[in-house]
Write an enzyme that holds these catalytic residues in place. Structure first.
Site, PDB file in Angstrom:
ATOM      1  N   LYS A 211       0.754  -1.402   0.208  1.00 35.28           N
ATOM      2  CA  LYS A 211      -0.017  -0.208  -0.166  1.00 35.28           C
ATOM      3  C   LYS A 211       0.664   1.053   0.286  1.00 35.28           C
ATOM      4  O   LYS A 211       1.789   0.972   0.826  1.00 35.28           O
ATOM      5  CB  LYS A 211      -0.889  -0.284   0.798  1.00 35.28           C
ATOM      6  N   SER A 287      -9.148   1.865   3.255  1.00 35.99           N
ATOM      7  CA  SER A 287      -8.091   3.253   1.899  1.00 35.99           C
ATOM      8  C   SER A 287      -7.327   1.731   1.451  1.00 35.99           C
ATOM      9  O   SER A 287      -6.588   2.482   0.459  1.00 35.99           O
ATOM     10  CB  SER A 287      -7.840   3.707   2.939  1.00 35.99           C
ATOM     11  N   GLY A 308      -6.348   1.770   9.967  1.00 35.69           N
ATOM     12  CA  GLY A 308      -6.966   2.632  10.545  1.00 35.69           C
ATOM     13  C   GLY A 308      -8.433   2.473  11.673  1.00 35.69           C
ATOM     14  O   GLY A 308      -8.377   3.502  12.518  1.00 35.69           O
ATOM     15  N   GLY A 309      -8.815   2.293  10.852  1.00 34.90           N
ATOM     16  CA  GLY A 309     -10.769   1.698  11.010  1.00 34.90           C
ATOM     17  C   GLY A 309     -10.589   0.975  10.085  1.00 34.90           C
ATOM     18  O   GLY A 309     -12.375   2.229   9.216  1.00 34.90           O
ATOM     19  N   SER A 311      -9.584   0.066   8.045  1.00 39.08           N
ATOM     20  CA  SER A 311      -9.021  -0.121   5.985  1.00 39.08           C
ATOM     21  C   SER A 311      -8.531  -1.286   5.755  1.00 39.08           C
ATOM     22  O   SER A 311      -7.396  -1.107   4.287  1.00 39.08           O
ATOM     23  CB  SER A 311      -8.310   0.983   6.327  1.00 39.08           C
TER      24      SER A 311
END
Length: 615
Positions: A211, A287, A308-309, A311
């Protein structure tokens, strides 16, 4: 300004909250009040938010309408704040595991991980199975050892597939950066090692994507922007990337992502949307969108993302692959963009549970001594051949939360859960997890504040270069006060205590991975990005505890909705229980694999030719 102050919730002490199945705690559904906006509308809204006085008033109204004032800003807590979810290591006596010395070199850990694979995973697939199976790391390794194919030939096919994927009929948006010369160089070195009979590990010659939030030479790290690499040059590999390189993996480039990780769709106005291989008119999720999409499409058996949430887990579920987010600080975070210090973690996206296990073994381990967050731990790897012999697993389920999803997701995940119970004789325990919506808003406050602060020193100079949707997100993030951040950390402490109580009674918490399946990419969103906080809240509904509380979690594919879009089931574990989670994910995979389907876009790099279905 007292007339603007809205009354907040007064939270009862944790000890007075009932977590049992008959608890009277009210389940508050996500109360998102924000219209979907794209194109000209999102541009106008951005300008309004950035107008000094009017913007401040709009942000105040938005936060109030979405209950941030009531549940966080003006709330009263008895708990002190917990700023970092760093857990002391405790030996939780996981079952059917191999314990590794965390100081071993990555190739040694990968070699020991092979002992944990079931025999069938170490054999090349012969194509006689009627179900769809992606090629695995072991398939690549055996093909290379047999001489049927070389890493160089795979690299050539990979490059041809990427060229194919960028044509107008596909426009998959897998990568932000990749280098043909660098891929071929790595592949040639791996080919020479196999010809000498000296491969480094089973990862030698296996394509792995990274990523674009993680440093990996020779590429810049953009975080999905057009400018961040100019402010923060990439001078070295991230620690997790170094460990993969030590194992001989071919690092094939930097995958597309939602800009700055500030969204859930994976639509990036600078590099195009990462598309879902099961339906290219649908989102891949964010993401870590490009990483999930290309693993689903067969270009790599595994890729790295940052969670992070949700992702990693969210796009993994939407694209029908496995997503593993380890415990906070299990994998070194150096060399990763510092966008969210206390909630973001490197995660793994893989076509199979076995491949996730192999890469988990390679990149986990001792944290470099100069890292802020460091804890000495043991590494347990699950002996997957013994998964079926594990008994007495207790699965905690909060029914109101579990069912707060689309009908297709609810029916599919419920069916799988009860099949697990019947097949393995595992027990479902009904529990209550209070204040889930308040935890989502506290996490949003936390990740937003940390992201805004991380970019503060150079955001003003480059703000106009951000996508319109990310400009809105950054305006909201920058509006959170120190008091709001502090109160969010009090909610973190409170929720961790709730979860510890549940884990005293159960091995894992089970839920769907997302509340909805992949939704359409609107044409007007491609140039500006989109504001769709209603779908965003549905996508992250089950992810937050893993990030906010630093808990490990895994998603595994369990079926499809009526449109043929993938659905994932999630397990959340107590700290350091990755082996247990991987055991459970493998049990689900064994049970569901006969129902797996081939994506509409799929590239087969180990056959005699590239195979891709037209859209």
């Amino acid at each position: 300004m007292d007339f603007l102050k809205r009354k907040g919730v007064v939270y009862r002490p944790v000890k007075d909250v009932d977590l049992g199945s008959y608890s009277t705690e009210f389940y508050l559904q996500a109360n998102v009040k924000a219209p979907r906006m794209t194109g000209l509308l999102v541009k106008i809204f951005t300008y309004l938010l950035e107008f000094p006085i009017l913007g401040t008033l709009l942000l105040f109204i938005l936060k109030g309408n979405n209950l941030i004032h009531r549940l966080i800003t003006n709330a009263e807590f008895q708990e002190p704040p917990l700023f970092v979810p760093l857990h002391d290591f405790e030996d939780i006596k996981e079952r059917k595991v191999k314990c590794l010395d965390s100081s071993l070199q990555p190739p040694e850990k990968v070699h020991l991980a092979l002992d944990c694979l079931p025999v069938s995973s170490q054999e090349t697939l012969d194509g006689t199975n009627s179900s769809f199976c992606r090629w695995t790391i072991m398939d690549y390794a055996k093909a290379y050892r047999s001489g049927d194919i070389t890493p160089s030939l795979v690299a050539e096919r990979f490059i041809a597939a990427i060229d194919e994927s960028t044509k107008p009929s596909f426009q998959m948006g897998f990568f932000i950066h990749y280098s043909v010369d660098d891929i071929l160089r790595q592949a040639a070195e791996s080919t020479h090692r196999y010809r000498r009979g000296e491969p480094i590990s089973v990862l030698d010659g296996v394509p792995v994507a990274i990523k674009d939030e993680i440093d990996c030479l020779p590429y810049p790290t953009t975080g999905g922007t057009t400018w961040l690499h100019k402010e923060r040059p990439c001078n070295d590999d991230a620690c997790c990337v170094k460990r993969l390189r030590l194992c001989g993996a071919i690092l094939v480039g930097k995958t597309n992502m939602h800009e700055l990780g500030s969204g859930t769709s994976g639509i990036n106005p600078h590099y195009g949307p990462a598309r879902n291989p099961y339906d290219t008119n649908k989102i891949a999720g964010g993401s870590s969108s490009g990483s999930a999409s290309l693993v689903s499409a067969g270009l790599c058996p595994v890729a790295l993302g940052v969670d992070g949430g949700g992702s990693v887990r969210m796009p993994a579920a939407l694209c029908g692959v496995v997503g593993l987010k380890p415990t906070f600080a299990r994998i070194p975070h150096d060399g990763v963009l510092p966008l969210n210090w206390t909630v973001g973690m490197v995660g793994i996206l893989a076509g199979t549970v076995e491949d996730a296990l192999i890469v988990y073994a390679a990149i986990s381990g001792e944290i470099p001594s100069d890292q802020i967050f460091s804890v000495l731990t043991n590494i347990n790897l699950p002996r997957l051949s013994l998964t079926k012999s594990i008994s007495d697993i207790k699965l905690a389920k909060y029914g109101k939360w579990f069912d707060d999803c689309s009908n297709d997701v609810r029916i599919c995940c419920s069916k799988t859960l009860y099949q697990l119970q019947d097949h393995y004789n595992w027990k479902i325990i009904d529990v209550t997890i209070p204040e889930i919506e308040a935890m989502r808003l506290a996490h949003y406050t936390t990740i937003g504040t940390e992201s805004s602060t991380a970019l503060d020193s150079f955001k003003e100079k480059n703000f106009a270069e951000l996508g319109w949707d990310v400009r809105v997100a950054q305006s909201i993030y920058g509006s959170f006060s120190g008091m709001e951040y502090l109160k969010a950390q009090k909610m973190r402490n409170r929720q961790l205590q709730f979860h510890k109580k549940i884990f005293a009674e159960a091995d894992v918490i089970v839920s769907p991975t997302t509340g909805v399946t992949a939704y359409p990419i609107q044409d007007d969103a491609i140039q500006t990005g989109e504001l769709d906080y209603v779908n965003g809240a549905a996508l992250v509904r089950y992810s937050i505890a893993g990030n906010f509380l630093g808990l490990p979690a895994v998603t595994v594919p369990v079926g499809f909705d009526r449109l043929g879009l993938p659905i994932g089931l999630q397990f959340i574990g107590r700290p350091w229980s990755e082996a247990t989670l991987i055991h459970l994910a493998f049990a689900v995979q064994v049970m569901c694999i006969s129902e797996y389907r081939k994506p509409k876009v799929y590239f087969d790099l180990l056959r005699k030719k590239i195979d891709s279905d037209a859209m």
